[in-house]
Motif scaffolding. Structure first.
Motif, short mmCIF file in Angstrom:
data_model
loop_
_atom_site.label_atom_id
_atom_site.label_comp_id
_atom_site.label_asym_id
_atom_site.label_seq_id
_atom_site.Cartn_x
_atom_site.Cartn_y
_atom_site.Cartn_z
N ARG A 32 37.49 96.02 -21.92
CA ARG A 32 37.64 97.39 -21.42
C ARG A 32 37.46 98.43 -22.51
O ARG A 32 37.26 99.61 -22.21
CB ARG A 32 39.00 97.56 -20.75
CG ARG A 32 39.21 96.65 -19.54
CD ARG A 32 40.64 96.69 -19.06
NE ARG A 32 41.56 96.19 -20.08
CZ ARG A 32 42.87 96.17 -19.95
NH1 ARG A 32 43.43 96.63 -18.84
NH2 ARG A 32 43.63 95.69 -20.92
N SER A 33 37.50 97.99 -23.76
CA SER A 33 37.32 98.93 -24.88
C SER A 33 35.92 98.82 -25.47
O SER A 33 35.63 99.40 -26.53
CB SER A 33 38.36 98.66 -25.96
OG SER A 33 38.16 97.38 -26.54
N MET A 34 35.04 98.10 -24.79
CA MET A 34 33.70 97.87 -25.33
C MET A 34 32.62 98.32 -24.34
O MET A 34 32.84 98.31 -23.13
CB MET A 34 33.52 96.38 -25.63
CG MET A 34 34.57 95.80 -26.55
SD MET A 34 34.31 94.05 -26.85
CE MET A 34 32.84 94.10 -27.86
N GLY A 35 31.49 98.71 -24.87
CA GLY A 35 30.35 99.08 -24.03
C GLY A 35 30.70 100.12 -22.99
O GLY A 35 31.22 101.19 -23.30
N SER A 36 30.44 99.79 -21.73
CA SER A 36 30.70 100.71 -20.64
C SER A 36 32.19 100.81 -20.31
O SER A 36 32.62 101.70 -19.57
CB SER A 36 29.96 100.26 -19.37
OG SER A 36 30.47 99.01 -18.93
N GLY A 37 32.98 99.86 -20.84
CA GLY A 37 34.41 99.84 -20.55
C GLY A 37 34.72 99.15 -19.24
O GLY A 37 35.89 98.99 -18.87
N ASN A 38 33.69 98.70 -18.54
CA ASN A 38 33.88 98.05 -17.25
C ASN A 38 34.15 96.55 -17.43
O ASN A 38 33.38 95.88 -18.11
CB ASN A 38 32.65 98.26 -16.36
CG ASN A 38 32.80 97.62 -15.00
OD1 ASN A 38 32.28 96.55 -14.75
ND2 ASN A 38 33.53 98.29 -14.13
N PRO A 39 35.23 96.04 -16.85
CA PRO A 39 35.51 94.61 -16.96
C PRO A 39 34.68 93.81 -15.95
O PRO A 39 35.19 93.31 -14.95
CB PRO A 39 37.01 94.51 -16.65
CG PRO A 39 37.26 95.66 -15.74
CD PRO A 39 36.30 96.75 -16.13
N GLY A 40 33.39 93.72 -16.22
CA GLY A 40 32.48 93.04 -15.31
C GLY A 40 31.45 92.21 -16.05
O GLY A 40 31.36 92.23 -17.28
N THR A 41 30.65 91.49 -15.29
CA THR A 41 29.68 90.55 -15.84
C THR A 41 28.65 91.21 -16.76
O THR A 41 28.35 90.70 -17.84
CB THR A 41 28.95 89.83 -14.69
OG1 THR A 41 29.91 89.12 -13.91
CG2 THR A 41 27.91 88.86 -15.21
N THR A 42 28.10 92.35 -16.35
CA THR A 42 27.05 92.99 -17.14
C THR A 42 27.57 93.38 -18.52
O THR A 42 26.86 93.22 -19.53
CB THR A 42 26.51 94.24 -16.41
OG1 THR A 42 26.03 93.86 -15.13
CG2 THR A 42 25.37 94.88 -17.19
N ASN A 43 28.79 93.88 -18.58
CA ASN A 43 29.37 94.28 -19.86
C ASN A 43 29.60 93.07 -20.76
O ASN A 43 29.45 93.15 -21.98
CB ASN A 43 30.67 95.04 -19.64
CG ASN A 43 30.97 96.04 -20.76
OD1 ASN A 43 30.09 96.44 -21.50
ND2 ASN A 43 32.22 96.41 -20.87
N VAL A 44 29.93 91.93 -20.16
CA VAL A 44 30.08 90.70 -20.94
C VAL A 44 28.73 90.27 -21.49
O VAL A 44 28.61 89.90 -22.66
CB VAL A 44 30.69 89.57 -20.07
CG1 VAL A 44 30.66 88.24 -20.81
CG2 VAL A 44 32.12 89.92 -19.68
N PHE A 45 27.69 90.33 -20.66
CA PHE A 45 26.33 90.01 -21.12
C PHE A 45 25.96 90.86 -22.33
O PHE A 45 25.47 90.35 -23.34
CB PHE A 45 25.32 90.29 -20.00
CG PHE A 45 24.91 89.08 -19.21
CD1 PHE A 45 24.00 88.17 -19.72
CD2 PHE A 45 25.45 88.86 -17.95
CE1 PHE A 45 23.62 87.06 -18.99
CE2 PHE A 45 25.07 87.75 -17.21
CZ PHE A 45 24.16 86.85 -17.72
N ARG A 46 26.19 92.17 -22.22
CA ARG A 46 25.76 93.10 -23.26
C ARG A 46 26.52 92.89 -24.58
O ARG A 46 25.95 93.04 -25.65
CB ARG A 46 25.96 94.54 -22.79
CG ARG A 46 24.91 94.99 -21.78
CD ARG A 46 24.78 96.50 -21.78
NE ARG A 46 23.69 96.91 -20.92
CZ ARG A 46 23.84 97.50 -19.74
NH1 ARG A 46 25.05 97.74 -19.27
NH2 ARG A 46 22.80 97.86 -19.02
N ASN A 47 27.79 92.56 -24.48
CA ASN A 47 28.63 92.51 -25.68
C ASN A 47 28.78 91.12 -26.28
O ASN A 47 28.98 90.99 -27.48
CB ASN A 47 30.01 93.09 -25.37
CG ASN A 47 29.98 94.59 -25.21
OD1 ASN A 47 29.88 95.33 -26.18
ND2 ASN A 47 30.06 95.06 -23.97
N PHE A 48 28.67 90.08 -25.45
CA PHE A 48 28.94 88.73 -25.96
C PHE A 48 27.80 87.74 -25.76
O PHE A 48 27.93 86.58 -26.11
CB PHE A 48 30.22 88.19 -25.32
CG PHE A 48 31.42 89.06 -25.55
CD1 PHE A 48 31.86 89.35 -26.84
CD2 PHE A 48 32.10 89.62 -24.48
CE1 PHE A 48 32.96 90.16 -27.06
CE2 PHE A 48 33.20 90.44 -24.69
CZ PHE A 48 33.63 90.71 -25.98
#
Length: 192
Positions: A32-48
């Motif tokens: 929630r403190s990374m990228g878009s801040g959204n706890p979803g799949t796309t944000n996980v893809f982008r950050n990890f």
């Protein structure tokens, strides 16, 4: 009483924040403190990366599938529809994240696989075409959501499911409101 129990079980299952759990467990980060801040799949893809993103995608789809498949199998179609709505609402408004969650796309997809594979495949095709053309997950998700009621109507007519999928699609679109603003301003990030 069974409807209430199915709704509660499906909501709690949908509320499990797999993106948050994966980020905390494997990377010691709060998604929630990374990228878009959204706890979803796309944000996980982008950050990890792709491996973590695919793992999250599978789990988010799985909870939608499990809720709808077993509710329908054990209790009938109407219970499956209650599970469909509840599991998506659980994902979007997770009780474990103070009623904030993902945008509901992956969980809806899993629920749709369990309920009607034909509609899922049509929407998947729409999603993939738009994504490959734009490389933008939000545009693909929004396009599929906009077309979902019409595709459902084609297969099932003006049914209870068409009404429900329309409400789910509307919820997904509303959850993408910040993405819509970025798309209008040509600021939305592309994948890869």
């Amino acid at each position: 009483m069974k409807f209430v129990l199915v709704a509660i079980f499906s909501y709690l299952l949908g509320s499990i924040p797999f993106s948050y759990i994966i980020a905390k467990t494997f990377f010691k980060k709060d998604i929630r403190s990374m990228g878009s801040g959204n706890p979803g799949t796309t944000n996980v893809f982008r950050n990890f990366g792709a491996l973590a993103g695919c793992f999250c995608l599978f789990l988010d789809m799985a909870k939608g599938f499990v809720a709808v498949y077993f509710s329908t199998l054990l209790l009938g179609e109407k219970f499956g529809l209650i599970a469909f709505v509840s599991v998506v609402l659980g994902h979007v408004f997770s009780i474990f994240l103070k009623f904030k969650g993902g945008k509901g796309v992956a969980t809806s997809a899993g629920a749709l696989i369990a309920y009607n594979i034909s509609i899922f495949l049509c929407l998947l095709l729409v999603f993939l075409v738009i994504f490959l053309l734009t490389r933008t997950v939000s545009k693909a998700s929004l396009t599929a959501s906009l077309l979902a009621p019409f595709i459902s109507y084609y297969f099932q007519g003006f049914s209870l499911f068409t009404i429900i999928i329309s409400l789910v699609a509307l919820t997904i679109i509303i959850e993408h409101r910040t993405n819509i603003v970025r798309i209008i301003n040509h600021q939305e990030k592309k994948m890869f």
